[in-house]
Design a protein around this motif. Structure first.
Motif, PDB file in Angstrom:
ATOM      1  N   GLU A 178      -4.328   0.894  -2.250  1.00 43.20           N
ATOM      2  CA  GLU A 178      -3.805  -0.401  -2.676  1.00 43.20           C
ATOM      3  C   GLU A 178      -2.939  -0.254  -3.921  1.00 43.20           C
ATOM      4  OE1 GLU A 178      -6.807  -3.404  -2.879  1.00 43.20           O
ATOM      5  OE2 GLU A 178      -7.644  -2.818  -0.964  1.00 43.20           O
ATOM      6  N   VAL A 179      -2.008   0.643  -3.852  1.00 47.78           N
ATOM      7  CA  VAL A 179      -1.090   0.933  -4.938  1.00 47.78           C
ATOM      8  C   VAL A 179       0.265   1.154  -4.294  1.00 47.78           C
ATOM      9  CG1 VAL A 179      -0.481   2.638  -6.697  1.00 47.78           C
ATOM     10  CG2 VAL A 179      -2.881   2.077  -6.284  1.00 47.78           C
ATOM     11  N   THR A 180       1.304   0.635  -4.894  1.00 44.56           N
ATOM     12  CA  THR A 180       2.640   0.937  -4.387  1.00 44.56           C
ATOM     13  C   THR A 180       3.400   1.728  -5.439  1.00 44.56           C
ATOM     14  OG1 THR A 180       3.509  -1.168  -5.152  1.00 44.56           O
ATOM     15  CG2 THR A 180       2.759  -1.071  -2.874  1.00 44.56           C
ATOM     16  N   ALA A 235       0.831  -1.202   0.000  1.00 44.86           N
ATOM     17  CA  ALA A 235       0.000   0.000   0.000  1.00 44.86           C
ATOM     18  C   ALA A 235       0.865   1.252   0.000  1.00 44.86           C
ATOM     19  CB  ALA A 235      -0.920   0.017   1.215  1.00 44.86           C
ATOM     20  N   SER A 236       0.238   2.360  -0.360  1.00 43.96           N
ATOM     21  CA  SER A 236       0.880   3.668  -0.317  1.00 43.96           C
ATOM     22  C   SER A 236      -0.057   4.650   0.374  1.00 43.96           C
ATOM     23  CB  SER A 236       1.188   4.174  -1.729  1.00 43.96           C
ATOM     24  OG  SER A 236       2.176   3.387  -2.349  1.00 43.96           O
TER      25      SER A 236
END
Length: 101
Positions: A90-92, A70-71
């Protein structure tokens, strides 16, 4: 003829010193944003990577704090030094330097 050359040298020296000072100030600002954002997200993303926008916006320092899955978007108020974070996305984000190396 010597006076105009001397004036030019003095002017260029002053510009060079101002640029170096400005570069140092931006580096210090980026470190401050990174530190604040890392502290604000430490419990949620303990071993995170912090990617700082080198200049931010007019009023805010901006960063993305990324963990394995996660970011989190982080905003640093330039005037008050207050840090605010968003929720986990839910993005890196992989920093460009890490992609190249």
């Amino acid at each position: 003829m010597l006076k105009p050359i001397a004036a030019l040298v003095i002017t260029l020296s002053a510009i060079s010193a101002a640029t170096a000072s400005s570069d140092d100030a931006w580096a210090e600002f980026a470190a401050e944003v990174e530190e604040g954002c890392r502290a604000a997200t430490a419990e949620m993303l303990p071993d995170a990577t912090v990617t700082v926008d080198p200049f931010g916006s007019e009023n805010y320092g901006l960063a993305i704090v990324s963990g394995e899955t996660a970011s989190i978007v982080c905003v640093f108020d330039k005037k008050t030094k207050a840090v605010e974070i968003g929720g986990e996305l839910e993005v890196t984000v992989t920093p460009v330097a890490a992609q190249q190396g």
